[in-house]
Design an enzyme around this catalytic site. Structure first.
Site: not given
Length: 947
Positions: A632-633, A635-636, A638-640, A750
């Site tokens: 479901v996602g 990026g830098g 890792g993964k979801v 953040d």
């Protein structure tokens, strides 16, 4: 096993473990570097040791024994470049900037460095011709030779550099014409990938070739200022639609300005001043991006009226049209331009009444109309507390008894800008030291920033310099450079009418830079793509180093040690093997998860409140072996993955990539923190997995993804004004809980739209605690820490002082509020949303005059909008002490919701259940860590828009 075989095996292990150190430099590379060394004096001290790669010579970067980079900025090198440089056949980057002792010419053999991508020789004393062989460097992306003494023409062979992006030959003594391809020879018109032509401050002559421009060019900066160019401006310039900056000032260009120049709708700064242009003042209608316009000192036809198109340039900040024969009265509408700051129209024929109208912009700082024919100045309406300077010296109004008025005098300019201390008391430093903005005595790296384009129009405007400080720290932070802070002083104009300012860069954690620190900071400044270049002063405060031993001593030592080399290697192998085993044991013992093994009993596992430990097999099973369908996602970080537990609960599992995993202690800290945070507006942690070299966090699942996805339209969810207020309130409550009810308080560090998640009822949940800090010392009130966060949301005060407080989160939340009304990224096309809102804002107008910045999907009924903007701007105040607490923000948003016809209590209670209630049902998930999932595609079910 034979003992000799054991020793040989150990030696092999040792060599493998230490291959980076033991790798011998390629013979050709070593010969080339020794030749360079023989041509220089004052080279780095450790260049006296043999084997540049193995002994890590200062500034030399190697890979597998081959030299791939030579970066020696501000090293005070003296001498010339050796022709033997060609021996570095694998060299990719050569940066020798800011060594004023480097003289002579560039050897023609440089053309043999076929793999060179960056040639940067800024601020040295090189002279002679730029060698034609430079055209052989077909992999070159950056060519920066500015601020030297090169003469002769620009070699036509530069046109062969098909990959060139950045060409900077500014501030030399180059002559001749701009080379254009012609059958057998190449030219600059073939540089289709080039975005920067920086050729100003030379002695180039002839006309600007029409062939230089075409629709194939991707050029954004055209800087030809302060040369000896003649002829007309070619109409083909209007074909380069990507252009953002045009500088043709300080030449002898003649003829009319081509009418199609108004096609360049992306141009932000245009300077055509100090030429011999004729015809009518060009009509620039349509150039809506234009912020800075200067066409002064030309020979345009006299006009009876000020051009009406002046008033149509909505982004204009600076208008300079001195000695351009403008006549007639200035239109009132000119002063209503929302961003207008400076108007300089000296020495024209402007007459009549100077009327600012009832709603002049509150950005206005200077109106200079010296030597015109102004006869009347009505009383200026006091619609704001804003004051600006008016200069009407040598106008009739100042010759009719009004000479005592302030506008009939040229008042002293504002005190020169100087960076002020960050809320601390400057110490007493020794005479040769300076104190930093963080009040530490040190030896800064100093020099001058010279602006390629007029980044600002008023040398007394402190905000513009604070923006530059922020910009500089923004460029240093991602590179993790050893910089504590920067200071700007003494803004001024140079002999070519370019703004410049003195810069001091202060070292982090010590009172001086070492050679590596100076080199990397100097290299960062020589590679700046922002509109200035740096001229460095000599740095003379390196730490003392032992004197180099004589060559005789080295030879004797080598001879004496040679007879024992085999024995030493064998002992070294044994020692390395033992050290490796010892390090492995130490690592295991220091691993905070070393005792988290089920075989050692559950008593040794830390008591995490409500979070359970999952085995790798359990995670694997519930995600269907991490199938792509469950992703479901990404990026830098890792993964979801979406997963379903045996209980039926849907969860989101964030799986770190090997190269982005935190240390075990940081991972454990995040787990323990998340396990004790329980609030309906904070994402809940279900569990974790830490085995098989994996780091995974298991969260409750959020079906509607991140706020960023909704604002950008990716999720398909439309957020009107009332829904955005609800999101703002939920986010503020979650953050207030972390600040005021968690023990000890938690600073998120953040906050951004990507870390605000929306559940099935659009209830907001604060997510991603990878960067958070505990404020354990309540008396101190801050945590001194390395700056981390996401650009655009970062608190500038935290940036400069490295002192993190809850008010740093408040600043980020203020940016988030502005993002909610605009649906724009905080930094978009180089424009910062905070500054854009402040510039456009006019409290006397409907919706504070911000219609141009608002997201069209907000709707038309915006109850409480003005108070929402007021609150956002209070959150982004420069000083943290002037910002509200998150508890106060919550109360303010609750009041704003009532103005919008919403009940904050019922909206909240009906929107979501408490954490404890929802922990057994379907909930949310955090997309990403830090900024890792900014480009992720979050899970969004194809359902009807929530009501």
């Amino acid at each position: 096993m034979d003992s000799r075989l054991i020793l040989v095996s150990l030696l092999i292990v040792f060599i493998q473990l230490n291959s980076a150190t033991w790798a011998r430099t390629n013979t050709d590379d070593e010969t080339a570097l020794i030749a360079l060394k023989s041509m220089w004096t004052d080279y780095p001290p450790n260049w006296g040791v043999n084997d540049p790669c193995g002994n890590r010579w200062e500034g030399i970067g190697c890979f597998n024994g081959r030299v791939i980079s030579v970066i020696l900025t501000s090293m005070d090198l003296k001498g010339e470049l050796s022709g033997d440089l060609q021996g570095l056949s694998e060299l990719q980057t050569l940066d020798l900037s800011y060594n004023q002792g480097l003289t002579g010419s560039i050897p023609s053999s440089i053309g043999n460095l076929k793999k060179l991508t960056n040639l940067i020789l800024v601020g040295c004393s090189f002279s002679g011709l730029i060698p034609d062989t430079i055209g052989s460097l077909t992999n070159l992306v950056v060519l920066s030779l500015n601020s030297n003494s090169f003469n002769g023409g620009i070699p036509p062979s530069i046109g062969n550099l098909s990959n060139l992006n950045w060409l900077d030959l500014t501030n030399n003594q180059l002559t001749g014409t701009i080379p254009i391809s012609n059958g057998s020879t190449s030219g600059m018109d073939k540089l289709f990938k080039a975005q920067h032509f920086h050729l100003g401050k030379n002695q180039l002559s002839g006309s600007i070739p029409p062939e230089l421009f075409s629709t194939n060019l991707t050029l954004i900066h055209l800087l030809l200022d302060n040369n000896q160019l003649t002829g007309s401006i070619p109409s083909t310039l209007g074909l380069v639609k990507a252009l953002e900056v045009i500088r043709l000032d300080g030449n002898s260009l003649s003829g009319p300005v081509p009418s199609n120049i108004s096609n360049l709708t992306n141009v932000q700064e245009m300077l055509l001043s100090n030429n011999r242009l004729t015809g009518t003042v060009p009509d620039l209608t349509g150039m809506n991006s234009l912020t800075y316009l200067d066409m002064s000192n030309n020979s345009f036809d006299a006009s009876e009226e000020v051009p009406s198109w002046f008033s149509h340039l909505q982004n204009l900040t600076t208008l300079i049209m001195e000695r351009t024969k403008l006549g007639g009265a200035l239109p009132v509408s000119l002063f209503s331009l929302p961003n207008l700051q400076t108007v300089k129209l000296k020495n024209n024929r402007i007459d009549g009444k100077l009327d600012f109208g009832p709603h002049y912009t509150n950005q206005l700082q200077l109106v200079d109309l010296q030597k015109n024919s102004i006869t009347e100045l009505p009383a200026i309406p006091q619609i704001t507390e804003h004051e600006f300077k008016i200069i009407l010296v040598d106008n009739p109004i100042c010759q009719e008894g009004a000479h005592t008025e302030t506008y009939c005098k040229i008042s002293p300019s504002n005190p020169p800008y100087s960076t002020q201390p960050n809320g601390c008391v400057p110490p007493s430093c020794s005479s040769d030291q300076n104190f930093s903005p963080n009040c530490r005595c040190a030896y800064p790296y100093m020099g001058t920033l010279v602006f390629r384009v007029p980044f600002f129009s008023d040398l007394g405007n402190s905000m513009q310099f604070k923006d530059i400080e922020y910009l500089l720290m923004n460029s240093f932070l991602p590179l993790k450079l050893p910089v504590d802070s920067v200071s700007l002083t003494n803004p001024r104009m140079d002999s070519k009418n370019s703004p410049e300012v003195s810069l001091q860069v202060f070292p982090f954690g010590q009172d001086r830079f070492n050679r590596t620190g100076i080199s990397v900071v100097g290299s960062a400044l020589s590679n700046q793509s922002v509109p200035f270049y740096f001229k460095a002063d000599l740095y003379q405060h390196f730490e003392e180093v032992p004197k180099k031993s004589s060559n005789t001593g080295i030879i004797i030592g080598a001879a004496a040690g040679g007879s024992l080399i085999v024995l030493l290697l064998l002992f070294a192998g044994v020692y390395a093997f033992c050290q490796k085993r010892r390090a492995e044991r130490a690592t295991k013992q220091s691993n905070p998860f070393a005792k988290w093994d089920q075989s050692k009993g559950s008593g040794s596992i830390p008591q995490l409140k409500g979070a359970r430990r999952f085995t790798f097999e359990e995670i694997k099973k519930c995600t269907n072996n991490f199938s792509e369908a469950n992703g479901v996602g990404s990026g830098g970080y890792g993964k979801v993955y979406r997963g379903i537990l045996p209980t039926g609960q849907m969860v989101a599992i964030k799986r770190a990539k090997q190269e982005s995993m935190q240390g075990g202690l940081e991972f454990k800290t995040e787990l323990e923190l998340l396990s004790r945070v329980h609030h309906k507006n904070v994402v809940g942690l279900v569990g974790f997995c830490f085995e098989h070299c994996e780091q995974m966090l298991v969260y409750e699942f959020v079906p509607n993804g991140s706020l960023k996805e909704s604002l950008s339209g990716k999720s398909g969810i439309r957020l009107d004004w009332r829904k955005r207020l609800k999101v703002a309130l939920g986010s503020a409550r979650g953050l207030a809980y972390l600040h005021e009810l968690a023990e000890p308080p938690i600073i998120h560090r953040d906050i951004k739209s990507n870390n605000i998640l929306l559940d099935e009822r659009l209830n907001a949940k604060v997510a991603d605690f990878g960067l958070c800090k505990l404020l354990a010392d309540s008396e101190k009130g801050h945590v001194t820490t390395q700056v981390k966060g996401t650009m655009g949301y970062l608190d500038p005060e935290y940036y400069m002082s490295q002192q993190l407080t809850e008010k740093s989160d408040v600043y980020s939340f203020g940016v988030l509020m502005l993002e909610l009304i605009s649906a724009r990224k905080p930094i978009e096309r180089g424009k910062y949303i905070v500054k854009e809102v402040k510039i456009a804002m006019d409290k006397t107008k409907d919706l504070y005059n911000l219609q141009g910045l608002l997201d069209p999907t907000l709707g038309t009924t915006l109850g409480g909008f003005n108070k929402f903007v007021d609150l956002a701007l209070r959150c982004v105040e420069e000083s943290g002490a002037d910002r509200p607490t998150m508890g106060e923000v919550v109360k303010e948003i609750e009041n704003i919701m009532q103005l919008a016809g919403l009940n904050p209590i019922t909206e909240s209670s009906s929107a979501s259940a408490s954490y404890e209630e929802s922990s057994t049902g379907t909930s949310s998930h955090p997309y990403g860590n830090n900024s890792a999932f900014d480009n992720s595609v979050g899970y969004s079910p194809s359902t009807v828009e929530p009501k």
